[in-house]
Design a protein around this motif. Structure first.
Motif, PDB file in Angstrom:
ATOM      1  N   LEU A 114      12.340   0.759  -0.762  1.00  0.00           N
ATOM      2  CA  LEU A 114      11.089   0.044  -0.589  1.00  0.00           C
ATOM      3  C   LEU A 114      10.554  -0.493  -1.930  1.00  0.00           C
ATOM      4  N   ALA A 115      10.782   0.340  -2.853  1.00  0.00           N
ATOM      5  CA  ALA A 115      10.317  -0.235  -4.154  1.00  0.00           C
ATOM      6  C   ALA A 115      11.085  -1.782  -4.871  1.00  0.00           C
ATOM      7  N   ILE A 116      12.198  -1.934  -4.450  1.00  0.00           N
ATOM      8  CA  ILE A 116      12.805  -3.226  -4.729  1.00  0.00           C
ATOM      9  C   ILE A 116      12.087  -4.193  -3.764  1.00  0.00           C
ATOM     10  N   LEU A 117      11.927  -3.928  -2.342  1.00  0.00           N
ATOM     11  CA  LEU A 117      11.308  -4.763  -1.539  1.00  0.00           C
ATOM     12  C   LEU A 117      10.033  -5.384  -2.148  1.00  0.00           C
ATOM     13  N   LEU A 118       9.331  -4.302  -2.731  1.00  0.00           N
ATOM     14  CA  LEU A 118       7.747  -4.792  -3.031  1.00  0.00           C
ATOM     15  C   LEU A 118       7.709  -5.589  -4.384  1.00  0.00           C
ATOM     16  N   ASP A 119       9.004  -5.261  -4.995  1.00  0.00           N
ATOM     17  CA  ASP A 119       8.912  -5.971  -6.464  1.00  0.00           C
ATOM     18  C   ASP A 119       9.508  -7.413  -6.180  1.00  0.00           C
ATOM     19  N   GLN A 120       9.433  -7.754  -5.000  1.00  0.00           N
ATOM     20  CA  GLN A 120       9.874  -9.181  -4.901  1.00  0.00           C
ATOM     21  C   GLN A 120       8.570  -9.969  -4.800  1.00  0.00           C
ATOM     22  N   ARG A 121       7.417  -9.372  -5.064  1.00  0.00           N
ATOM     23  CA  ARG A 121       6.041 -10.085  -4.765  1.00  0.00           C
ATOM     24  C   ARG A 121       5.857 -10.525  -3.306  1.00  0.00           C
ATOM     25  N   VAL A 122       6.115  -9.579  -2.490  1.00  0.00           N
ATOM     26  CA  VAL A 122       6.038 -10.129  -1.089  1.00  0.00           C
ATOM     27  C   VAL A 122       4.546 -10.195  -0.604  1.00  0.00           C
ATOM     28  N   ARG A 123       4.126 -10.830   0.517  1.00  0.00           N
ATOM     29  CA  ARG A 123       2.709 -10.933   0.871  1.00  0.00           C
ATOM     30  C   ARG A 123       2.381  -9.509   1.146  1.00  0.00           C
ATOM     31  N   ALA A 124       0.960  -9.215   1.068  1.00  0.00           N
ATOM     32  CA  ALA A 124       0.329  -8.098   1.501  1.00  0.00           C
ATOM     33  C   ALA A 124       0.888  -7.041   0.966  1.00  0.00           C
ATOM     34  N   GLU A 125       1.275  -7.126  -0.514  1.00  0.00           N
ATOM     35  CA  GLU A 125       1.773  -6.056  -1.195  1.00  0.00           C
ATOM     36  C   GLU A 125       1.007  -4.906  -1.099  1.00  0.00           C
ATOM     37  N   GLY A 126      -0.298  -4.973  -1.287  1.00  0.00           N
ATOM     38  CA  GLY A 126      -1.101  -4.041  -1.415  1.00  0.00           C
ATOM     39  C   GLY A 126      -1.313  -3.215  -0.002  1.00  0.00           C
ATOM     40  N   ALA A 127      -1.436  -3.764   0.901  1.00  0.00           N
ATOM     41  CA  ALA A 127      -1.484  -3.200   2.253  1.00  0.00           C
ATOM     42  C   ALA A 127      -0.112  -2.340   2.461  1.00  0.00           C
ATOM     43  N   LEU A 128       1.024  -2.880   2.356  1.00  0.00           N
ATOM     44  CA  LEU A 128       2.343  -2.280   2.351  1.00  0.00           C
ATOM     45  C   LEU A 128       2.381  -0.953   1.594  1.00  0.00           C
ATOM     46  N   ARG A 129       2.093  -1.013   0.349  1.00  0.00           N
ATOM     47  CA  ARG A 129       2.171   0.095  -0.647  1.00  0.00           C
ATOM     48  C   ARG A 129       1.363   1.144  -0.082  1.00  0.00           C
ATOM     49  N   ALA A 130      -0.082   0.915   0.392  1.00  0.00           N
ATOM     50  CA  ALA A 130      -0.765   1.854   0.962  1.00  0.00           C
ATOM     51  C   ALA A 130      -0.109   2.562   2.253  1.00  0.00           C
ATOM     52  N   ILE A 131       0.378   1.772   3.107  1.00  0.00           N
ATOM     53  CA  ILE A 131       1.094   2.419   4.210  1.00  0.00           C
ATOM     54  C   ILE A 131       2.417   3.048   3.886  1.00  0.00           C
ATOM     55  N   TYR A 132       2.974   3.000   2.996  1.00  0.00           N
ATOM     56  CA  TYR A 132       4.182   3.813   2.501  1.00  0.00           C
ATOM     57  C   TYR A 132       3.667   4.930   1.755  1.00  0.00           C
ATOM     58  N   LEU A 133       2.717   4.804   1.175  1.00  0.00           N
ATOM     59  CA  LEU A 133       2.119   5.918   0.403  1.00  0.00           C
ATOM     60  C   LEU A 133       1.309   6.879   1.379  1.00  0.00           C
ATOM     61  N   TYR A 134       0.910   6.483   2.399  1.00  0.00           N
ATOM     62  CA  TYR A 134      -0.139   7.120   3.309  1.00  0.00           C
ATOM     63  C   TYR A 134       0.386   8.532   3.696  1.00  0.00           C
ATOM     64  N   PRO A 135       1.784   8.583   4.154  1.00  0.00           N
ATOM     65  CA  PRO A 135       1.982  10.034   4.426  1.00  0.00           C
ATOM     66  C   PRO A 135       2.187  11.014   3.423  1.00  0.00           C
ATOM     67  N   MET A 136       2.227  10.545   2.124  1.00  0.00           N
ATOM     68  CA  MET A 136       2.028  11.526   0.991  1.00  0.00           C
ATOM     69  C   MET A 136       0.822  12.049   0.952  1.00  0.00           C
ATOM     70  N   ALA A 137      -0.336  11.284   1.514  1.00  0.00           N
ATOM     71  CA  ALA A 137      -1.472  12.010   1.223  1.00  0.00           C
ATOM     72  C   ALA A 137      -2.025  12.816   2.566  1.00  0.00           C
ATOM     73  N   LEU A 138      -0.975  13.288   3.471  1.00  0.00           N
ATOM     74  CA  LEU A 138      -0.943  14.233   4.381  1.00  0.00           C
ATOM     75  C   LEU A 138      -0.401  15.575   4.100  1.00  0.00           C
ATOM     76  N   SER A 139      -1.086  16.743   4.351  1.00  0.00           N
ATOM     77  CA  SER A 139      -0.459  17.728   4.307  1.00  0.00           C
ATOM     78  C   SER A 139       0.934  18.261   4.948  1.00  0.00           C
ATOM     79  N   PHE A 140       1.488  19.029   4.533  1.00  0.00           N
ATOM     80  CA  PHE A 140       2.868  19.371   5.500  1.00  0.00           C
ATOM     81  C   PHE A 140       2.685  19.780   6.563  1.00  0.00           C
ATOM     82  N   ILE A 141       1.441  20.625   6.920  1.00  0.00           N
ATOM     83  CA  ILE A 141       1.187  21.054   7.891  1.00  0.00           C
ATOM     84  C   ILE A 141       0.805  20.166   9.130  1.00  0.00           C
ATOM     85  N   VAL A 142      -0.062  19.118   8.643  1.00  0.00           N
ATOM     86  CA  VAL A 142      -0.094  17.841   9.370  1.00  0.00           C
ATOM     87  C   VAL A 142       1.030  16.970   9.898  1.00  0.00           C
ATOM     88  N   THR A 143       2.000  17.015   8.999  1.00  0.00           N
ATOM     89  CA  THR A 143       3.276  16.372   8.863  1.00  0.00           C
ATOM     90  C   THR A 143       4.025  16.968   9.972  1.00  0.00           C
TER      91      THR A 143
END
Length: 320
Positions: free
Chosen positions: A116-145
């Motif tokens: 995923l990091a290599i993919l985003l390093d290619q300066r793809v479109r909507a990089e900010g949105a993709l980065r937020a989507i990939y990081l979103y699960p980390m914001a959840l607690s393990f109970i929710v997951t």
């Protein structure tokens, strides 16, 4: 009262300076306060950490050497609780499951995070949105997951039911209720939540590499996959080390994810040292055995963290 109206302006300024000098603290006191103010500010939190962490670690170590069962008993029986711990078959299952879970969890999270990091390093479109989507699960607690994946993997509610309703009646995906495969459902949920964190660390490392290295390799005729595999990825060694250490710590102390997803079942097939410790201490009235398992977990974490800290401190010392 002394009349100052007849004094010259210079005399008035000198008198004001003298008055201010008498009202300010001595320079030595100011220097002492400036030197010790950070320590004074950090003292309360340091005291809390000492009590809440290190004192309780020492207390747990002492309980693991006692004959405590339902309540703490402050006697000394040596390594008797550790012998009982390693004679328990459920603890052996927990250790094997920890090895399986940690290995697959680390490999999966690191590989997916790196891709995923290599993919985003290619300066793809909507990089900010993709980065937020990939990081979103980390914001959840393990109970929710764990709860979410329990629904997704439930044969009567999740993936199997959806596929069966679409017409594929022979499709079966019941790992969560199969004792032989249930541990792999914990791996899937853990990778889903933590791969975004690995991606963020690797992406930060990639963005810190000079683009001239890539351009020089391209001039020499190297393809982009060869550049990443032979040049860029080896340069990410510090990022790899940080990700492995932090994810290993998460894997060893995983408790709420297993509790919410499988509750250490079916039949104890997803038991981990953390769930074993909780069950032994608060469900089976074996406080000493639970404390011994906690100390084994602490020693495992220390075996990972201490070499890492040593290498970091040694590297900084060599730089200076």
């Amino acid at each position: 009262m002394q009349d100052t109206s007849l004094k010259s302006p210079g005399a008035l300024v000198e008198a004001g300076v003298a008055e201010v000098g008498r009202s300010t603290p001595p320079s030595g006191a100011r220097r002492w306060l400036a030197r010790h103010l950070p320590k004074l500010v950090l003292a309360p939190s340091t005291f809390v950490v000492l009590i809440a962490v290190y004192v309780f670690i020492a207390w747990t170590a002492w309980i693991s050497l006692s004959s405590s069962k339902v309540v703490p008993i402050y006697d000394f029986v040596g390594l008797e609780q550790y012998v009982r711990l390693w004679a328990t078959e459920r603890w052996h299952t927990a250790v094997v499951n920890l090895f399986v879970f940690s290995s697959l969890f680390l490999i999966g999270a690191v590989l997916i995070g790196l891709l995923l990091a290599i993919l985003l390093d290619q300066r793809v479109r909507a990089e900010g949105a993709l980065r937020a989507i990939y990081l979103y699960p980390m914001a959840l607690s393990f109970i929710v997951t764990g709860t979410a994946w329990k629904w997704i993997l439930n044969p009567g509610l999740g993936i199997q039911k959806v596929v069966n309703d679409l017409g594929w009646d022979s499709f079966v995906f019941n790992w969560i209720v199969d004792p032989h495969y249930a541990i792999y459902t914990v791996v899937i949920a853990g990778i889903w939540q933590s791969s975004g964190f690995a991606m963020a660390v690797f992406l930060a490392g990639l963005r810190g590499i000079d683009n001239s290295i890539i351009k020089a390799a391209q001039i020499e005729g190297a393809s982009l996959p060869q550049i990443y595999w032979r040049i860029i990825v080896p340069m990410l060694r510090p990022a790899f080390l940080s990700v492995v250490v932090l994810l290993s710590h998460i894997a060893i102390k995983s408790f709420d994810l297993v509790l919410a997803l499988t509750n250490a079942g079916p039949g104890g097939s997803t038991e981990l040292p953390s769930t074993f410790m909780f069950a032994a201490s608060f469900r089976r009235n074996q406080l000493g055995v639970g404390a011994a398992s906690a100390m084994m977990m602490l020693m495992t974490v220390a075996a990972i963290i201490v070499p890492y800290l040593y290498s970091e401190l040694r590297g900084r010392r060599d730089e200076h």
